[in-house]
Motif scaffolding. Sequence first.
Motif, PDB file in Angstrom:
ATOM      1  N   UNK A 296      -2.773  -5.603  -2.439  1.00 39.79           N
ATOM      2  CA  UNK A 296      -2.160  -4.275  -2.448  1.00 39.79           C
ATOM      3  C   UNK A 296      -3.135  -3.206  -1.965  1.00 39.79           C
ATOM      4  N   UNK A 297      -4.388  -3.287  -2.427  1.00 39.22           N
ATOM      5  CA  UNK A 297      -5.394  -2.308  -2.000  1.00 39.22           C
ATOM      6  C   UNK A 297      -5.647  -2.443  -0.500  1.00 39.22           C
ATOM      7  N   UNK A 298      -5.744  -3.664  -0.036  1.00 38.35           N
ATOM      8  CA  UNK A 298      -5.966  -3.893   1.392  1.00 38.35           C
ATOM      9  C   UNK A 298      -4.809  -3.337   2.218  1.00 38.35           C
ATOM     10  N   UNK A 299      -3.610  -3.486   1.705  1.00 37.41           N
ATOM     11  CA  UNK A 299      -2.427  -3.026   2.442  1.00 37.41           C
ATOM     12  C   UNK A 299      -2.357  -1.507   2.545  1.00 37.41           C
ATOM     13  N   UNK A 300      -3.059  -0.797   1.664  1.00 34.12           N
ATOM     14  CA  UNK A 300      -3.025   0.664   1.715  1.00 34.12           C
ATOM     15  C   UNK A 300      -3.560   1.205   3.033  1.00 34.12           C
TER      16      UNK A 300
ATOM     17  N   UNK B 125       6.288 -12.083  -3.702  1.00 31.63           N
ATOM     18  CA  UNK B 125       7.148 -11.026  -4.218  1.00 31.63           C
ATOM     19  C   UNK B 125       6.849  -9.685  -3.590  1.00 31.63           C
ATOM     20  N   UNK B 126       5.572  -9.346  -3.484  1.00 29.47           N
ATOM     21  CA  UNK B 126       5.202  -8.080  -2.842  1.00 29.47           C
ATOM     22  C   UNK B 126       5.609  -8.079  -1.377  1.00 29.47           C
ATOM     23  N   UNK B 127       5.434  -9.203  -0.706  1.00 33.58           N
ATOM     24  CA  UNK B 127       5.746  -9.274   0.720  1.00 33.58           C
ATOM     25  C   UNK B 127       7.234  -9.069   0.979  1.00 33.58           C
ATOM     26  N   UNK B 128       8.060  -9.509   0.033  1.00 32.88           N
ATOM     27  CA  UNK B 128       9.507  -9.410   0.196  1.00 32.88           C
ATOM     28  C   UNK B 128      10.045  -8.079  -0.322  1.00 32.88           C
ATOM     29  N   UNK B 129       9.494  -7.619  -1.449  1.00 31.31           N
ATOM     30  CA  UNK B 129      10.121  -6.500  -2.152  1.00 31.31           C
ATOM     31  C   UNK B 129       9.451  -5.149  -1.946  1.00 31.31           C
ATOM     32  N   UNK B 130       8.103  -5.123  -1.963  1.00 37.66           N
ATOM     33  CA  UNK B 130       7.444  -3.819  -2.069  1.00 37.66           C
ATOM     34  C   UNK B 130       6.440  -3.563  -0.955  1.00 37.66           C
ATOM     35  N   UNK B 131       5.463  -4.443  -0.806  1.00 35.27           N
ATOM     36  CA  UNK B 131       4.362  -4.178   0.126  1.00 35.27           C
ATOM     37  C   UNK B 131       4.556  -5.040   1.366  1.00 35.27           C
ATOM     38  N   UNK B 132       5.545  -4.669   2.164  1.00 35.44           N
ATOM     39  CA  UNK B 132       5.905  -5.523   3.292  1.00 35.44           C
ATOM     40  C   UNK B 132       4.807  -5.611   4.350  1.00 35.44           C
ATOM     41  N   UNK B 133       3.874  -4.671   4.343  1.00 36.20           N
ATOM     42  CA  UNK B 133       2.769  -4.763   5.294  1.00 36.20           C
ATOM     43  C   UNK B 133       1.937  -6.005   5.020  1.00 36.20           C
ATOM     44  N   UNK B 134       2.051  -6.568   3.810  1.00 38.67           N
ATOM     45  CA  UNK B 134       1.352  -7.803   3.486  1.00 38.67           C
ATOM     46  C   UNK B 134       1.829  -8.985   4.311  1.00 38.67           C
ATOM     47  N   UNK B 135       2.939  -8.815   5.016  1.00 42.39           N
ATOM     48  CA  UNK B 135       3.403  -9.875   5.903  1.00 42.39           C
ATOM     49  C   UNK B 135       2.541  -9.997   7.155  1.00 42.39           C
ATOM     50  N   UNK B 136       1.697  -9.010   7.398  1.00 39.86           N
ATOM     51  CA  UNK B 136       0.811  -9.087   8.555  1.00 39.86           C
ATOM     52  C   UNK B 136      -0.132 -10.275   8.394  1.00 39.86           C
TER      53      UNK B 136
END
Length: 305
Positions: free
Chosen positions: A251-255, A209-220
């Motif tokens: 989320x913290x890592x993506x910051x 959900x985060x990868x699609x909606x909010x924290x797209x950097x998580x797609x890395x």
Amino acid sequence: MDILSQETRQLFSAWQEGLAKKKGDRDEDMIERQEELMHTVEQGPSVLAGYLRDQLGLGTDVSIKAPPLPRKLTPSEYRDPCFQLERDICRDWQGLVQPGLASQPLYWTVLHVAWLEEGLIGDQIDVALLSGGRDSTVEERTRNLLRRLGGLAHVRGKISVLVNCPLGRAWWRGYVGQLAAEHSSDALTSEAAHRVLHASNPAWEKLAGDSVRRVTVNNRPEIRAALIYHFRDASRESGGVDADHFQRTAQVLARHGSLISFDLVPWTTLIEMAANAAQTATTELEREARQREQEKARRRPQKGQ
């Protein structure tokens, strides 16, 4: 898959939207269509497959080349494949399923037609597709069926195909695990990464959900590799993984994404960052829990009032 024509896409959208709305009450036409679908399901997999062909405009002469399932699935295996079954699926589908197609609910729905016709999903389709706690009304059973066949994107968004379609979810977890392993400096195998992603359906849903909606950097894939490596001991057998902590760690890592380029960070630094992110996540979640308790206490009526 060339049978996913524009006409088929339009028919698919009209069919789903005629059975489930994002908001609002059902009208008489929708109630009738839902009841027709339930009656079709009760008649077994071959009848349901024929119904789906009609709804999608796929005549009986249209061949569907679906990737093979390892075996005929039981209802419980279909609803939530065990880890070994997910691994077998990913192994057998190597090179046969591509991300661009796998992100489309229509693709999985069409594949289900073939699996139904081949008898691989089970004779008791009413059990295999509908049971599971959200089936007390025709409305809920209809939505449950649509989610499992391929996802209900116009209601739940793009995440639906990743988390609501069990066989689609199985492939996506294996695919994401493989990419993570490839970016882990040999610290992870694809099987080990997949096992972590399989450890908790809620954790997987939050990550997707985060990868699609909010924290797209998580797609890395580098982030996912470091995240999965930190939780490398997680599995269903070991008790799973806390979904909120898993999500907050990601989320913290993506910051860090606004300050660095993850593909240039050494692997040893990435896993250290993931460990620090997990500690920060724990601190933040504990603080938020205390704040919620304090807020509840403030709202709680005092004695004598």
